[in-house]
Enzyme design. Structure first.
Site, PDB file in Angstrom:
ATOM      1  N   ASN A   1      57.833 -32.671 -30.286  1.00 28.19           N
ATOM      2  CA  ASN A   1      57.271 -32.331 -31.827  1.00 28.19           C
ATOM      3  C   ASN A   1      56.062 -32.846 -32.166  1.00 28.19           C
ATOM      4  O   ASN A   1      55.080 -32.295 -33.046  1.00 28.19           O
ATOM      5  CB  ASN A   1      58.303 -33.270 -32.954  1.00 28.19           C
ATOM      6  CG  ASN A   1      59.280 -32.758 -32.563  1.00 28.19           C
ATOM      7  OD1 ASN A   1      59.268 -31.171 -33.559  1.00 28.19           O
ATOM      8  ND2 ASN A   1      60.786 -33.333 -32.263  1.00 28.19           N
TER       9      ASN A   1
ATOM     10  N   GLU B   1      64.738 -33.834 -23.309  1.00 30.90           N
ATOM     11  CA  GLU B   1      62.781 -34.259 -22.793  1.00 30.90           C
ATOM     12  C   GLU B   1      63.599 -35.378 -22.537  1.00 30.90           C
ATOM     13  O   GLU B   1      63.878 -36.313 -23.588  1.00 30.90           O
ATOM     14  CB  GLU B   1      62.171 -34.093 -24.490  1.00 30.90           C
ATOM     15  CG  GLU B   1      60.286 -33.939 -24.285  1.00 30.90           C
ATOM     16  CD  GLU B   1      59.856 -34.083 -25.698  1.00 30.90           C
ATOM     17  OE1 GLU B   1      60.355 -33.890 -27.125  1.00 30.90           O
ATOM     18  OE2 GLU B   1      58.577 -34.387 -25.614  1.00 30.90           O
TER      19      GLU B   1
ATOM     20  N   SER C   1      64.029 -37.394 -32.506  1.00 28.79           N
ATOM     21  CA  SER C   1      62.598 -36.363 -31.638  1.00 28.79           C
ATOM     22  C   SER C   1      61.866 -37.219 -32.011  1.00 28.79           C
ATOM     23  O   SER C   1      59.894 -36.832 -31.698  1.00 28.79           O
ATOM     24  CB  SER C   1      62.534 -35.822 -33.423  1.00 28.79           C
ATOM     25  OG  SER C   1      63.872 -35.377 -33.658  1.00 28.79           O
TER      26      SER C   1
ATOM     27  N   HIS D   1      66.256 -36.620 -25.649  1.00 32.07           N
ATOM     28  CA  HIS D   1      66.073 -35.587 -26.210  1.00 32.07           C
ATOM     29  C   HIS D   1      66.261 -33.773 -25.988  1.00 32.07           C
ATOM     30  O   HIS D   1      65.698 -33.080 -25.811  1.00 32.07           O
ATOM     31  CB  HIS D   1      64.320 -35.308 -26.551  1.00 32.07           C
ATOM     32  CG  HIS D   1      64.764 -34.969 -27.475  1.00 32.07           C
ATOM     33  ND1 HIS D   1      62.765 -33.761 -28.011  1.00 32.07           N
ATOM     34  CD2 HIS D   1      64.732 -34.409 -29.225  1.00 32.07           C
ATOM     35  CE1 HIS D   1      62.653 -33.922 -29.669  1.00 32.07           C
ATOM     36  NE2 HIS D   1      63.637 -33.799 -30.281  1.00 32.07           N
TER      37      HIS D   1
HETATM   38  P1  NAD Z   1      72.439 -35.069 -38.951  1.00 31.75           P
HETATM   39  O1  NAD Z   1      71.419 -35.475 -40.964  1.00 31.75           O
HETATM   40  O2  NAD Z   1      73.399 -33.448 -39.002  1.00 31.75           O
HETATM   41  O3  NAD Z   1      72.806 -35.361 -38.631  1.00 31.75           O
HETATM   42  C1  NAD Z   1      73.002 -37.726 -38.752  1.00 31.75           C
HETATM   43  C2  NAD Z   1      74.561 -37.834 -38.821  1.00 31.75           C
HETATM   44  O4  NAD Z   1      74.329 -39.173 -38.097  1.00 31.75           O
HETATM   45  C3  NAD Z   1      75.086 -37.810 -40.067  1.00 31.75           C
HETATM   46  O5  NAD Z   1      76.545 -37.461 -39.796  1.00 31.75           O
HETATM   47  C4  NAD Z   1      75.706 -39.404 -39.970  1.00 31.75           C
HETATM   48  O6  NAD Z   1      76.683 -39.730 -41.122  1.00 31.75           O
HETATM   49  C5  NAD Z   1      75.631 -39.748 -38.972  1.00 31.75           C
HETATM   50  N1  NAD Z   1      74.901 -41.055 -39.665  1.00 31.75           N
HETATM   51  C6  NAD Z   1      74.009 -42.096 -39.984  1.00 31.75           C
HETATM   52  N2  NAD Z   1      74.336 -43.518 -39.577  1.00 31.75           N
HETATM   53  C7  NAD Z   1      74.699 -43.514 -38.733  1.00 31.75           C
HETATM   54  C8  NAD Z   1      75.278 -44.881 -38.351  1.00 31.75           C
HETATM   55  N3  NAD Z   1      75.269 -46.204 -38.658  1.00 31.75           N
HETATM   56  N4  NAD Z   1      76.622 -44.692 -37.075  1.00 31.75           N
HETATM   57  C9  NAD Z   1      77.022 -43.637 -37.022  1.00 31.75           C
HETATM   58  N5  NAD Z   1      76.296 -42.280 -37.688  1.00 31.75           N
HETATM   59  C10 NAD Z   1      75.189 -42.366 -38.093  1.00 31.75           C
HETATM   60  O7  NAD Z   1      70.973 -34.866 -38.337  1.00 31.75           O
HETATM   61  P2  NAD Z   1      70.704 -33.997 -36.867  1.00 31.75           P
HETATM   62  O8  NAD Z   1      69.547 -32.933 -37.171  1.00 31.75           O
HETATM   63  O9  NAD Z   1      72.274 -34.215 -36.018  1.00 31.75           O
HETATM   64  O10 NAD Z   1      70.043 -35.168 -36.034  1.00 31.75           O
HETATM   65  C11 NAD Z   1      70.270 -36.624 -35.538  1.00 31.75           C
HETATM   66  C12 NAD Z   1      69.171 -37.016 -34.803  1.00 31.75           C
HETATM   67  O11 NAD Z   1      68.295 -35.982 -33.004  1.00 31.75           O
HETATM   68  C13 NAD Z   1      67.230 -37.753 -35.023  1.00 31.75           C
HETATM   69  O12 NAD Z   1      67.206 -38.707 -34.853  1.00 31.75           O
HETATM   70  C14 NAD Z   1      66.711 -35.961 -34.813  1.00 31.75           C
HETATM   71  O13 NAD Z   1      65.153 -36.386 -34.926  1.00 31.75           O
HETATM   72  C15 NAD Z   1      68.052 -35.565 -33.589  1.00 31.75           C
HETATM   73  N6  NAD Z   1      67.114 -34.313 -33.590  1.00 31.75           N
HETATM   74  C16 NAD Z   1      66.964 -33.553 -34.355  1.00 31.75           C
HETATM   75  C17 NAD Z   1      67.084 -32.008 -33.527  1.00 31.75           C
HETATM   76  C18 NAD Z   1      67.026 -31.001 -34.620  1.00 31.75           C
HETATM   77  O14 NAD Z   1      66.505 -29.735 -34.430  1.00 31.75           O
HETATM   78  N7  NAD Z   1      67.427 -31.255 -35.593  1.00 31.75           N
HETATM   79  C19 NAD Z   1      66.439 -31.634 -32.105  1.00 31.75           C
HETATM   80  C20 NAD Z   1      66.591 -33.013 -31.692  1.00 31.75           C
HETATM   81  C21 NAD Z   1      66.824 -33.932 -32.055  1.00 31.75           C
END
Ligand code: NAD
Length: 296
Positions: free
Chosen positions: A189, A151, A118, A139
């Site tokens: 963001n 993005e 993000s 993104h």
């Molecule tokens: P989340 O907490 O729901 O999921 C993250 C996952 O990553 C978990 O299942 C965790 O077990 C896994 N993980 C951690 N370390 C790992 C590793 N070494 N190898 C493999 N898996 C691993 O988080 P999310 O909301 O899905 O966010 C994930 C990414 O997407 C982040 O970078 C976040 O900034 C980005 N993002 C989030 C949103 C949102 O609305 N939540 C929107 C756009 C982008």
């Protein structure tokens, strides 16, 4: 491009895997936690059932999409034949740098490495690899199967060729890509998070309550969701990480995360994913219920 690996099977990873599988790509979903992979597969099947009920996906296409998905907890196995890796693991710089250094070692030289981060610098993530021209930001927005935008973030060294491939690929997924440059928070963001942070400050300073703040923004500004509900939906830990990147990256106090947000994350109140944030979330309950800590 045929084979995709998605690293991290949380709320974004499962959506990204869903969209690629539905568009005909073979997808391996990789996570360090077996239970996260099981939950992701359940979520994807449930979301596809919804599409079938709405008539936007046939039963046969659902079955074919699900058959293109596999899961593993072994990174090496998950990425060995990937043409593209999309990393969607937890928003932490140290974690992403380690994952990209590993990916560089394990993936074929031609493989493109994308991050769904993000806010973390694509240029910095790319520097952890020996192929910084083949690293890019992809993104997606939450929920991925529904939201049209991708993005596409060019790191300082990302090549024109790789940028073009990812722009075209995003269109092939039925998305609308927007190309942006690599500065803290990119575009989405950089604009969204200061608004969310300000809404938390508004609550923290007692100007108004949770539902009042969200109602003002929904009815007054025609936002489909109030900023506090949106913060819960994104994940308060993710919001905090993004604000820290903006604060540090620009050195401007206007991005300093509200102490209330810091406290909530420290206490494990992360929003929808932990069951409690500004609102409480109980499976099967659709109505929005303000968390006891904020109800009058
Ligand atoms: P989340 O907490 O729901 O999921 C993250 C996952 O990553 C978990 O299942 C965790 O077990 C896994 N993980 C951690 N370390 C790992 C590793 N070494 N190898 C493999 N898996 C691993 O988080 P999310 O909301 O899905 O966010 C994930 C990414 O997407 C982040 O970078 C976040 O900034 C980005 N993002 C989030 C949103 C949102 O609305 N939540 C929107 C756009 C982008």
């Amino acid at each position: 491009m045929k084979t995709i690996a998605v690293i991290g099977s949380g709320q974004m990873g499962n959506g990204i895997a869903h969209v690629f599988a539905q568009s005909g790509y073979n997808v391996t979903l990789v996570d360090v936690r077996e239970e996260a992979l099981a939950k992701a597969m359940e979520t994807i099947a449930r979301n596809m059932d919804r599409q079938v009920a709405k008539g936007s996906l046939s039963e046969a296409d659902k079955a074919a999409s699900l058959s293109r998905l596999s899961t593993t907890t072994e990174l090496a196995k998950g990425v060995e034949s990937a043409d593209l890796v999309v990393e969607a693991a937890t928003e932490r710089l140290d974690l992403k740098l380690k994952i990209f250094a590993d990916l560089d070692r394990l993936c074929a030289p031609a493989c493109i490495l994308a991050s769904n981060t993000s806010s973390i610098s694509i240029t910095q993530i790319a520097a952890a690899t020996g192929r910084n021209d083949r690293v890019i930001g992809m993104h997606f927005m939450n929920p991925v199967p529904v939201m049209k935008l991708v993005e596409v973030i060019r790191g300082y060294a990302t090549s024109d060729e790789v940028t073009k491939i990812i722009l075209e690929l995003s269109k092939a997924l039925g998305k609308v890509p927007v190309e942006v440059n690599d500065y803290p928070g990119f575009v989405a963001n950089r604009i969204l998070m200061p608004m969310i942070n300000e809404s938390i400050y508004t609550l923290f300073e007692g100007v108004a309550g949770v539902s009042e703040i969200d109602t003002v923004m929904k009815l007054g500004m025609a936002h489909p969701m109030g900023p506090l509900q949106l913060a819960d939906f994104i994940g308060l830990d993710t919001c905090l990480s993004i604000l820290k990147v903006l604060h540090e990256g620009f050195g401007n106090p206007k991005y300093a995360p509200c102490p209330l947000l810091v406290n909530m994350v420290t206490a494990g109140h992360l929003g929808v994913k932990s069951g409690s944030g500004f609102y409480t979330y109980t499976p099967g309950v659709k109505e929005l219920v303000v968390s006891p800590s904020f109800s009058k």
